[in-house]
Design a protein around this motif. Sequence first.
Motif, PDB file in Angstrom:
ATOM      1  N   THR B 142       3.013  -1.614  -5.312  1.00 27.45           N
ATOM      2  CA  THR B 142       1.909  -1.147  -4.476  1.00 27.45           C
ATOM      3  C   THR B 142       0.606  -1.634  -5.087  1.00 27.45           C
ATOM      4  O   THR B 142       0.381  -1.445  -6.283  1.00 27.45           O
ATOM      5  CB  THR B 142       1.888   0.389  -4.426  1.00 27.45           C
ATOM      6  OG1 THR B 142       3.110   0.850  -3.870  1.00 27.45           O
ATOM      7  CG2 THR B 142       0.716   0.895  -3.585  1.00 27.45           C
ATOM      8  N   ALA B 174      -4.536   1.620  -0.506  1.00 31.86           N
ATOM      9  CA  ALA B 174      -3.455   0.810  -1.060  1.00 31.86           C
ATOM     10  C   ALA B 174      -2.669   0.153   0.062  1.00 31.86           C
ATOM     11  O   ALA B 174      -2.705   0.609   1.213  1.00 31.86           O
ATOM     12  CB  ALA B 174      -2.518   1.676  -1.892  1.00 31.86           C
ATOM     13  N   TYR B 175      -1.973  -0.907  -0.299  1.00 31.47           N
ATOM     14  CA  TYR B 175      -1.013  -1.523   0.619  1.00 31.47           C
ATOM     15  C   TYR B 175       0.219  -1.874  -0.211  1.00 31.47           C
ATOM     16  O   TYR B 175       0.143  -2.013  -1.429  1.00 31.47           O
ATOM     17  CB  TYR B 175      -1.609  -2.766   1.297  1.00 31.47           C
ATOM     18  CG  TYR B 175      -1.902  -3.883   0.336  1.00 31.47           C
ATOM     19  CD1 TYR B 175      -3.068  -3.876  -0.424  1.00 31.47           C
ATOM     20  CD2 TYR B 175      -1.004  -4.927   0.152  1.00 31.47           C
ATOM     21  CE1 TYR B 175      -3.327  -4.878  -1.341  1.00 31.47           C
ATOM     22  CE2 TYR B 175      -1.260  -5.939  -0.769  1.00 31.47           C
ATOM     23  CZ  TYR B 175      -2.426  -5.902  -1.508  1.00 31.47           C
ATOM     24  OH  TYR B 175      -2.670  -6.879  -2.429  1.00 31.47           O
ATOM     25  N   HIS B 176       1.339  -2.011   0.484  1.00 32.96           N
ATOM     26  CA  HIS B 176       2.563  -2.414  -0.197  1.00 32.96           C
ATOM     27  C   HIS B 176       2.524  -3.922  -0.437  1.00 32.96           C
ATOM     28  O   HIS B 176       2.143  -4.682   0.447  1.00 32.96           O
ATOM     29  CB  HIS B 176       3.782  -2.027   0.645  1.00 32.96           C
ATOM     30  CG  HIS B 176       3.876  -0.556   0.869  1.00 32.96           C
ATOM     31  ND1 HIS B 176       4.117   0.314  -0.162  1.00 32.96           N
ATOM     32  CD2 HIS B 176       3.707   0.209   1.968  1.00 32.96           C
ATOM     33  CE1 HIS B 176       4.118   1.555   0.309  1.00 32.96           C
ATOM     34  NE2 HIS B 176       3.866   1.519   1.600  1.00 32.96           N
ATOM     35  N   GLY B 177       2.911  -4.328  -1.643  1.00 34.15           N
ATOM     36  CA  GLY B 177       2.902  -5.747  -1.991  1.00 34.15           C
ATOM     37  C   GLY B 177       4.308  -6.309  -2.100  1.00 34.15           C
ATOM     38  O   GLY B 177       5.294  -5.596  -1.912  1.00 34.15           O
ATOM     39  N   ARG B 178       4.385  -7.582  -2.416  1.00 36.12           N
ATOM     40  CA  ARG B 178       5.668  -8.290  -2.455  1.00 36.12           C
ATOM     41  C   ARG B 178       6.230  -8.272  -3.866  1.00 36.12           C
ATOM     42  O   ARG B 178       5.557  -8.699  -4.808  1.00 36.12           O
ATOM     43  CB  ARG B 178       5.474  -9.725  -1.993  1.00 36.12           C
ATOM     44  CG  ARG B 178       6.732 -10.567  -1.973  1.00 36.12           C
ATOM     45  CD  ARG B 178       7.600 -10.287  -0.772  1.00 36.12           C
ATOM     46  NE  ARG B 178       8.907 -10.911  -0.876  1.00 36.12           N
ATOM     47  CZ  ARG B 178       9.871 -10.766   0.040  1.00 36.12           C
ATOM     48  NH1 ARG B 178       9.667 -10.035   1.125  1.00 36.12           N
ATOM     49  NH2 ARG B 178      11.039 -11.335  -0.120  1.00 36.12           N
TER      50      ARG B 178
END
Lengths: 447, 447
Positions: B142, B174-178
């Motif tokens: 995240t 926040a954002y979900h990342g790879r």
Amino acid sequence: MRTIDHTHDAAATSWLASANGAATDFPIQNLPFAVFRRAGALEPLRGGVAIGDEVMDLAALSRTQCLDGLALQAAQSCAAPALNDFFALGPVAWRTLRRALFELLHKDAVATRPSQVDAVRGCLMPQSEVEYAVPARIGDYTDFYTSIHHARTISCLLDPKGDVPRNFQWVPTAYHGRVSSIGVAGQRFRRPHGQALRDGSTTPEYGPSQRLDYELELGIYVGTGNALGEPIALSRAEDHVFGISLLNDWSARDIQAWEMAPLGPFHAKNFATTVSPWIVTMDALAPYRTPWTRPAADPQPLPYLESESHRAQGAIDIRLEVSIETHRMREAGLPAETMSRTSFSHHYWSIAQMLTHHAAGGCNLQPGDLLGSGTISGPELSEAGALMELALAGSKPVQLGNGERRSFLEDGDAIIFQGWCEREGFNRIGFGFNHGRVLPAVSPSAE
Amino acid sequence: MRTIDHTHDAAATSWLASANGAATDFPIQNLPFAVFRRAGALEPLRGGVAIGDEVMDLAALSRTQCLDGLALQAAQSCAAPALNDFFALGPVAWRTLRRALFELLHKDAVATRPSQVDAVRGCLMPQSEVEYAVPARIGDYTDFYTSIHHARTISCLLDPKGDVPRNFQWVPTAYHGRVSSIGVAGQRFRRPHGQALRDGSTTPEYGPSQRLDYELELGIYVGTGNALGEPIALSRAEDHVFGISLLNDWSARDIQAWEMAPLGPFHAKNFATTVSPWIVTMDALAPYRTPWTRPAADPQPLPYLESESHRAQGAIDIRLEVSIETHRMREAGLPAETMSRTSFSHHYWSIAQMLTHHAAGGCNLQPGDLLGSGTISGPELSEAGALMELALAGSKPVQLGNGERRSFLEDGDAIIFQGWCEREGFNRIGFGFNHGRVLPAVSPSAE
């Protein structure tokens, strides 16, 4: 692209009676994969294939004399609590195992290989007696936003003069989703807390979501991956796809509205995502391919997302249905009630385009990665894949047969997805059920 | 919160000479964890702890007679290619092992336990002879967006009248990342392709990014998780954090500008993320805590993100430095050149607030999850954590000592992060290096 062969022959039937006839999702032409064990038993999860009302235990089958060569190797790789190793073997292995299972289950096998049929019978277990798990160790989950009907309706609900985002017709839009909260059908989850801006307020409040919704999606499993930095050409994209399941991207609309700009949804989505247990293979879906079309007035895809063969059969006609079962319906013994029906063939971007776009920047996909198709809504409002669309953001609640109304989901509501394919001259094949239920929010004292 | 104890005593020194003095990042007061093996060797990856110029092999140490009880169990759990099992043991186990290692490495041990010191010597390997791996199997990554100085500068560059997003002061965004493209320091990655809208054009083009950037962040490892649906109170949040590393969130600004609305960054970020090998534990960071403050004129946090003890010591003064080494500098044998310096103490939201917010909706965190702090920029422009800020979106290129200029990163550029803590009366401890390098884009013919 997969080709149609004898495993799609509508005349083929199985020696297992429940696999024959129009009522089953799982005729011999389907053979989808899941991970299962006997319900409540202290035994390992392992791969299985659906046939009629039964699950064929692939771990058990790999210990019989029924398979050899690549089919045996493939079945052995399914003797694990996740299908990742099987996925990694690639499309030739997937197809070889599927064809071998087709032969073993075919009614002719009773005469031609009776001892093997006996062995296969010993590997069957009634679906009513098993429980399922998420079928892969999902490394990354990516959720797309690629139905123009969904995007247009949502945009208009947010702003009557609104249109789809300016990049929608160019980019198969996606965001990274949360893996840890993905559960298998039957998942029950608490109504999420979050920040939201209530009507008329300029400061947010923190509390349980008041606008909980579902999103009808397909879950697409990556079979084989690509190396970091190596794109995947559109013409090869579907070689990397193992198969498709049903996916519910539960969404909290009030939290989403407040948190989403600029970095996208987070709390609004990461509390739960539900996948169906069965993955229908791309091989089984071969007969239901349809042309991929784009209205001539719309921007056409950039070259990396475009090809002649993709135009010819880039889409798939997967029929979908959403039903609801409220607490009151359950208490009264009433059956679930249909909310909407649609088809994936209406989708603006195809699975191949999603996959090619995903890898185009160099991002490495891995066996077991999951792609959500994005909400699937058809051109008519009655074909919407989310309650927010059906109920026009709460302004026109959906009327249920027992007198209840729904603008958003209430505690105790269960949402059920079904999917199937049918085409003249071919058998109907189905995806089974994807169901999940909303539990009340954590009480403040429990926090 | 962690407390200051004898392991932070500045007078303590080690029998290992390279661990003493101001030059090392890794004095006896630090003891950060990594996963390593002898460079190029066909041997298993396993956990290690940095001391001076050496790595202590925890797998080897767990086979000696130096440890017992919980410390031994903790060391044994590090005999694996990822630290997840160690993380899952929880803060008492982490602290017990750190204290046991402190005793073994302390100069007094030469007299009090000479045979153990001999055994420990046999478990050391020079850092110059090892290679590292990403230290955990990261289930979910995240990335936050929580520096108001970064957010304000970026907003103003995009729109001179712009301010931070309206939710920025309420939500630890926040954002979900790879996960799949996360690599360890030394990572080299190809310049990503993607869609971008070039100046003056109304339709996007597909090609290599022309605005590649770095982002200076901390990487925060979740030690112990929470169950789905169970929030984490702010007062308990840091009990769930194992430690902190350095993280480079490489970003393609041109791709990001076109793709980001409405669902956030995707291609712009998912081609590579680089983490440093060493995780500095929260225990080691105890002396460098500072009050968490919020300007009185700003909105104060909602109750779930607020507490008195958090105000008292919710922040950490971690000093950070970004350097660049261009291809020409490398060819000429010139050292890397400092681009900016800042401190994490300027951050608008704390680690505890990020973690509590993350779980507040019910999202389950798991051992080994990674949180990116978001770009760390200080109040002065010279303290910016991204090149886009330093070079004002290309309008004022950064001038380098060898005559080169940089608006965005060029092929061959290496970016190096360093981090350290220092405070009167305590030893300086460091994070080591995080470095990564840009390779040319895949050529069109290779696609």
